[in-house]
Design an enzyme around this catalytic site. Sequence first.
Site, PDB file in Angstrom:
ATOM      1  N   CYS A  40       0.833  -1.204   0.000  1.00  0.00           N
ATOM      2  CA  CYS A  40       0.000   0.000   0.000  1.00  0.00           C
ATOM      3  C   CYS A  40       0.871   1.259   0.000  1.00  0.00           C
ATOM      4  CB  CYS A  40      -0.957  -0.039   1.188  1.00  0.00           C
ATOM      5  SG  CYS A  40      -2.268   1.203   1.109  1.00  0.00           S
TER       6      CYS A  40
ATOM      7  N   GLU B 175      -0.747  -8.636   5.065  1.00  0.00           N
ATOM      8  CA  GLU B 175      -0.420  -8.727   6.500  1.00  0.00           C
ATOM      9  C   GLU B 175      -1.666  -8.677   7.386  1.00  0.00           C
ATOM     10  OE1 GLU B 175      -0.442  -6.044   4.830  1.00  0.00           O
ATOM     11  OE2 GLU B 175      -0.609  -4.235   6.046  1.00  0.00           O
TER      12      GLU B 175
ATOM     13  N   HIS C 260      -3.439  -5.735   1.260  1.00  0.00           N
ATOM     14  CA  HIS C 260      -2.717  -5.917   2.524  1.00  0.00           C
ATOM     15  C   HIS C 260      -2.673  -7.376   2.976  1.00  0.00           C
ATOM     16  CE1 HIS C 260      -2.319  -1.649   3.852  1.00  0.00           C
ATOM     17  NE2 HIS C 260      -3.285  -1.499   2.982  1.00  0.00           N
TER      18      HIS C 260
END
EC number: 6.3.5.3
Lengths: 87, 222
Positions: free
Chosen positions: B85, B196, B194
């Site tokens: 991002c 994560e 994302h």
Amino acid sequence: MPRVVVDVMPKPEILDPQGKAVLGALPRLGFTGVSDVRQGKRFELEVEGEVTDDVLAEVSRVAETLLSNPVIENFTVRVEESVEVRA
Amino acid sequence: MKIGVVTFPGSLDDVDAQRAVRLGGNEAVALWHGEHDLKGVDAVVLPGGFSYGDYLRCGAISRFSPVMAEVVEAAQRGMPVLGICNGFQILCESHLLPGALIRNDHRKFVCRDQRLRIERTDTPWTSAYSAGQEITVVLKNGEGGYVADEATLDRLEGEGQVVARYVEHNPNGSLRDIAGVSNERGNVVGLMPHPEHSVESLTGSGTDGLGFFTSLVEAVLA
């Protein structure tokens, strides 16, 4: 103190969603006759001393390095007469 | 492996990224934007957020932070770097990756579970996936529209540098549905979604993102 102005605009082929939002708002506010809006940024740099070609070249490097992203934006550099001089 | 996660002023996802690194079987090392020090890490993650308030352009100020001088040099030597991002935006501003990210075409911030297709699996960040594998991870961005000129896009496609593509729905107007790209060598990868945030079933949309953080271990063991 002399002022150098850098205008940064999105390249013509790059979509400008902010400009489109402004364009979309105009007819709602009763403004007609505007067919396109592009939104950019204006930087005013106060420089010390005389604005020589070297100073302008330096400002161009500033514009190229930091103020604009050459992948998506174009910039122009020009000298603006200072307010003090005009007064 | 030791994977550094950089914290910039305005980073949001650095702690999640560190956690994902640990869940992936690696050691997470906190790195600070203001230091010329990578602390001996083997790889670096640039996390999501709004570094330096997104002033000027997303990633434009972060690019010149002291730690980025080290990251750029290490990346050019071949160190694996993953930008997520805002990290992707920083990598583009640093010219480590081609193209740029602009405001979403629909002008709204988007936050959703996003389907992706992994297209390049010979990078240190995606080797845990199989080519063509579809995964669902979190996506959240306001300026996630990937753009580049036609010649660059053709080159990326031709050289296999498109790492991931949006499927079913293009959430931000990215050209050719591009969600992530790599440099020519493949060690530098930028991704708008994302992974994560999708590493634990308790708090995410599943665990499909974990592969980005286990790939390095698998690459070493292989």
